[in-house]
Design a protein around this motif. Structure first.
Motif, PDB file in Angstrom:
ATOM      1  N   VAL A  71       0.838  -1.195   0.000  1.00 32.81           N
ATOM      2  CA  VAL A  71       0.000   0.000   0.000  1.00 32.81           C
ATOM      3  C   VAL A  71       0.871   1.243   0.000  1.00 32.81           C
ATOM      4  CG1 VAL A  71      -1.697   1.326   1.303  1.00 32.81           C
ATOM      5  CG2 VAL A  71      -1.933  -1.160   1.112  1.00 32.81           C
ATOM      6  N   SER A  72       1.923   1.247   0.814  1.00 27.45           N
ATOM      7  CA  SER A  72       2.829   2.401   0.860  1.00 27.45           C
ATOM      8  C   SER A  72       4.262   1.907   0.939  1.00 27.45           C
ATOM      9  CB  SER A  72       2.514   3.300   2.058  1.00 27.45           C
ATOM     10  OG  SER A  72       2.676   2.587   3.272  1.00 27.45           O
ATOM     11  N   ASP A  73       5.145   2.654   0.318  1.00 28.09           N
ATOM     12  CA  ASP A  73       6.564   2.323   0.272  1.00 28.09           C
ATOM     13  C   ASP A  73       7.273   3.562  -0.249  1.00 28.09           C
ATOM     14  OD1 ASP A  73       8.930   1.004   0.407  1.00 28.09           O
ATOM     15  OD2 ASP A  73       8.361  -0.683  -0.854  1.00 28.09           O
ATOM     16  N   ASN A  74       8.620   3.543  -0.184  1.00 28.65           N
ATOM     17  CA  ASN A  74       9.350   4.717  -0.656  1.00 28.65           C
ATOM     18  C   ASN A  74       9.398   4.819  -2.168  1.00 28.65           C
ATOM     19  OD1 ASN A  74       9.967   5.595   1.907  1.00 28.65           O
ATOM     20  ND2 ASN A  74      11.820   4.376   2.043  1.00 28.65           N
ATOM     21  N   PHE A  75       9.281   3.694  -2.870  1.00 21.51           N
ATOM     22  CA  PHE A  75       9.518   3.729  -4.308  1.00 21.51           C
ATOM     23  C   PHE A  75       8.320   3.241  -5.104  1.00 21.51           C
ATOM     24  CE2 PHE A  75      11.476   1.550  -8.105  1.00 21.51           C
ATOM     25  CZ  PHE A  75      11.693   2.718  -8.815  1.00 21.51           C
TER      26      PHE A  75
END
Length: 411
Positions: A118-122
Motif C-alpha cells: 500500500v505504501s513504500d518509498n519507491f
C-alpha cells in the motif's frame, strides 16, 4: 470513497480485466464530478485537431491544456484533477493488489519477488497513484458521460496522456522522474507494469550513447541489493594531526576536474550524490585522489567527536543515544576510555578532514595574514592527534542499523 465495480468474468484476460476496471473507474469519477468537469472550457484548437478526431466523434471534449488567465484557478483545477486521478489509480491497484507482483532485480533494496504494498518509498499503490494521478485525471475529464461498448479501451485510458511506455506498449509507466536511478547502485531502471501478466519488472532502456536509434540497454541485477553499507578510504597524515570539520571545501586548492564531472564519468552519464549511494562512494574517492581530503556522508543535525585515549581511534556519533528499552530515555554514548573532544554541526550532512600541516598551507595560501585559530573557529573544526602517516576513515551513513551508535570512524 468506497468504489464498487463489477469485476469482469473470470474467463477474460488480465489485460482486459485491467483495462475494463480502469475505464469503468474513470467513467464513474467523470460522472461523479460532472459539475466541476463541465465548468472547464473546451480547448477549441485541440478539439479541432485531427489527432483527436476519433475521440471527438465519440463525444470527448478536449479540455486540456487549460485556457484561463487566472493562474490560481488553473493551479486549483490541476490539484483537483490530480487528486481525482490518484483516487482512480488507488482504487484500481487496490482491486488488483493480490495479483500484482514486483521483481526489481535487487534494485532499491528489493529482495526477490514481492507483492505490491500500500505504501513504500519507491513502488507502492500510494507512490504509483501519486505519479500517475495527473495523467489519469486529465484523461478522465475529457470523457463523455457514456462510452460505447465497442470503443477501444486502450485509446480511452490513454486519450490525452499516454500512460504506457513508448518503447514497451504493454507496460504501464509507474514513475515520472526524468532520471530514474537505483538509489543504491545508480543504474538507470525502468519499472513497468505488464498489463498482460500484472507483473512489475524492469525493462530495457534506450542507449543514448549509441549511434543506433533502436539500441537498448538490458536491465542488470543490482550490485548492492542491501545498499553500499559502510565504506572506507585513506588519506595521508604526515603531521600526525588531523583537522575535522563539517565542510573544508572552502580552503581547498582549485582542481582541474569538477567533482560532479568525476562522479558522472564513473557512471558514464550525468550523476550526483543525491541520485545514489554509490555516487557518495565516488564523491569520497574524488576528494581523496584530488585533494588528499576526507569527505564522507554522516547525516543531519550534529555529531560528537570521541577519541580513545589509548589508541587515538575516533568515533563520530551522537553524544546521547536512545535507550532500546525506553524511547523517552537517552543514554550517554561515550565509552569509559573515550574523551569527548567537541561537536561538529552537520549543515552539509558530511564530515571533512585533512592533514593539519596541509590545512595550514592551504589557509595561508588563501590569506597569509590570518591566524589558523580564526580559520578553525570559523569552520567549527576540531584538531586531533592520529597515529600513522596514513589515516583510514569509514562512513556508516548507509548502514542504518549503526546510525544511532556510530556515524563514522577515523583511525
Amino acid at each position: 470513497m468506497n468504489i464498487k465495480t463489477t469485476p469482469p468474468a473470470s474467463t477474460t484476460s488480465k489485460k482486459e480485466k485491467f483495462l475494463t476496471l480502469l475505464s469503468d473507474l474513470m467513467l464513474k469519477f467523470r460522472n461523479e464530478n460532472s459539475d466541476f468537469i463541465e465548468s472547464i472550457p473546451a480547448n477549441d484548437r485541440r478539439t479541432q485537431s485531427s489527432s483527436y478526431a476519433d475521440l471527438v466523434e465519440e463525444g470527448f471534449t478536449i479540455r486540456f491544456p487549460f485556457h484561463d488567465d487566472d493562474q490560481v484557478l488553473k493551479d486549483k483545477c490541476k490539484t483537483k484533477i490530480s487528486n481525482m486521478g490518484r483516487e482512480i489509480v488507488t482504487a484500481l491497484l487496490t482491486e488488483l493488489k493480490g495479483e500484482i507482483t514486483i521483481d526489481l532485480k535487487g534494485h532499491n533494496r528489493s529482495l526477490g519477488i514481492t507483492p505490491l504494498k500500500v505504501s513504500d518509498n519507491f513502488l507502492s499503490i500510494e507512490a504509483i497513484a501519486h505519479n500517475l494521478g495527473f495523467k489519469v485525471g486529465i484523461n478522465t475529464i475529457i470523457m463523455p458521460k457514456e462510452i460505447s461498448e465497442n470503443f477501444d479501451k486502450e485509446r480511452l485510458v490513454s486519450s490525452i496522456y499516454d500512460i504506457f511506455s513508448l518503447e514497451h506498449d504493454e507496460g504501464l509507466q509507474l514513475v515520472r522522474e526524468t532520471w530514474n536511478n537505483c538509489k543504491c547502485c545508480g543504474d538507470e531502471i525502468e519499472p513497468l507494469l505488464n498489463i498482460n501478466t500484472l507483473e512489475i519488472s524492469l525493462y530495457s532502456t534506450p542507449d543514448l550513447k549509441s549511434n543506433s536509434l533502436t539500441a537498448m540497454i538490458e536491465p542488470k541485477e543490482c550490485k548492492y541489493p542491501t545498499g553500499v553499507n559502510s565504506y572506507s578510504n585513506e588519506i595521508k597524515t604526515p603531521s600526525k594531526k588531523l583537522v575535522i570539520a563539517n565542510d573544508l571545501r572552502e580552503v581547498l586548492a582549485e582542481c582541474s576536474i569538477d567533482v560532479d564531472d568525476y562522479i558522472s564519468g564513473k557512471f558514464g552519464d550525468y550523476h550526483t550524490i543525491s541520485m545514489s549511494q554509490l555516487a557518495n562512494v565516488y564523491n569520497t574517492e574524488f576528494y581523496v585522489e584530488h585533494h588528499n581530503a576526507m569527505y564522507i556522508q554522516v547525516g543531519a543535525g550534529s555529531t560528537s567527536i570521541f577519541q580513545d585515549k589509548n589508541t587515538l581511534k575516533v568515533e563520530a556519533k551522537p553524544e546521547y543515544k536512545c535507550d532500546p528499552d525506553d524511547n523517552h530515555k537517552d543514554e550517554y554514548n561515550g565509552k569509559e576510555n573515550e574523551v569527548h573532544l567537541g561537536d561538529i554541526d552537520l549543515a552539509l550532512w558530511a564530515l571533512c578532514a585533512m592533514d593539519f600541516d596541509q590545512f595550514v598551507k592551504l589557509c595561508q595560501a588563501k590569506d597569509r595574514e590570518r591566524s589558523i585559530e580564526s580559520w578553525t573557529d570559523e569552520l567549527g573544526a576540531v584538531v586531533i592527534d592520529v597515529n600513522g602517516d596514513v589515516t583510514k576513515f569509514t562512513s556508516h551513513y548507509f548502514a542504518p542499523e549503526q546510525q544511532n551508535e556510530i556515524r563514522a570512524e577515523i583511525g
